[in-house]
Design a protein around this motif. Structure first.
Motif, mmCIF file in Angstrom:
data_model
loop_
_atom_site.group_PDB
_atom_site.id
_atom_site.type_symbol
_atom_site.label_atom_id
_atom_site.label_comp_id
_atom_site.label_asym_id
_atom_site.label_seq_id
_atom_site.Cartn_x
_atom_site.Cartn_y
_atom_site.Cartn_z
ATOM 1 N N ASN A 1 0.848 -1.188 0.000
ATOM 2 C CA ASN A 1 0.000 0.000 0.000
ATOM 3 C C ASN A 1 0.890 1.247 0.000
ATOM 4 O O ASN A 1 0.911 2.008 0.974
ATOM 5 N N PRO A 2 1.629 1.472 -1.084
ATOM 6 C CA PRO A 2 2.602 2.567 -1.094
ATOM 7 C C PRO A 2 2.001 3.962 -0.932
ATOM 8 O O PRO A 2 2.687 4.868 -0.483
ATOM 9 N N SER A 3 0.742 4.130 -1.244
ATOM 10 C CA SER A 3 0.132 5.454 -1.072
ATOM 11 C C SER A 3 -0.549 5.584 0.293
ATOM 12 O O SER A 3 -1.118 6.625 0.614
ATOM 13 N N GLY A 4 -0.476 4.532 1.093
ATOM 14 C CA GLY A 4 -1.090 4.536 2.414
ATOM 15 C C GLY A 4 -0.259 5.284 3.439
ATOM 16 O O GLY A 4 0.686 6.003 3.103
ATOM 17 N N PRO A 5 -0.586 5.100 4.706
ATOM 18 C CA PRO A 5 0.120 5.830 5.769
ATOM 19 C C PRO A 5 1.589 5.445 5.862
ATOM 20 O O PRO A 5 1.980 4.336 5.481
ATOM 21 N N LYS A 6 2.358 6.370 6.357
ATOM 22 C CA LYS A 6 3.787 6.169 6.537
ATOM 23 C C LYS A 6 4.152 6.487 7.976
ATOM 24 O O LYS A 6 3.508 7.311 8.615
ATOM 25 N N LEU A 7 5.175 5.816 8.475
ATOM 26 C CA LEU A 7 5.717 6.104 9.795
ATOM 27 C C LEU A 7 6.999 6.896 9.605
ATOM 28 O O LEU A 7 7.792 6.597 8.706
#
Length: 76
Positions: A48-54
């Motif tokens: 899910n590369p466009s999802g949330p990031k940390l």
């Protein structure tokens, strides 16, 4: 030193993302990717590369890596 909002406000080019070396073919595609950014690192789910990031500051990332290497979670 950058704070979390400054880290998360950076544009991260696709070429900056590197898949974990532990994400082999047998993992079923469950992989994390890390990107080196100014002042720290960013993590995302490769599925899910466009999802949330940390986002982690350099100090947080160093502490995380040291903890993994020392097996502080008892997972190795």
């Amino acid at each position: 030193m950058l704070n979390k909002s400054e880290l998360s406000g950076q544009a991260i080019p696709e070429s900056a993302w590197v898949k974990s070396s532990f994400s082999g073919a047998g993992s079923g595609g469950d992989c994390v990717e890390v990107a080196k950014i100014e002042g720290g690192r960013a993590l995302r789910d490769s599925k899910n590369p466009s999802g949330p990031k940390l986002f982690f500051t350099n100090a947080e990332w160093s502490a995380f890596v040291e903890g993994v290497q020392a097996d502080e979670a008892g997972l190795v």
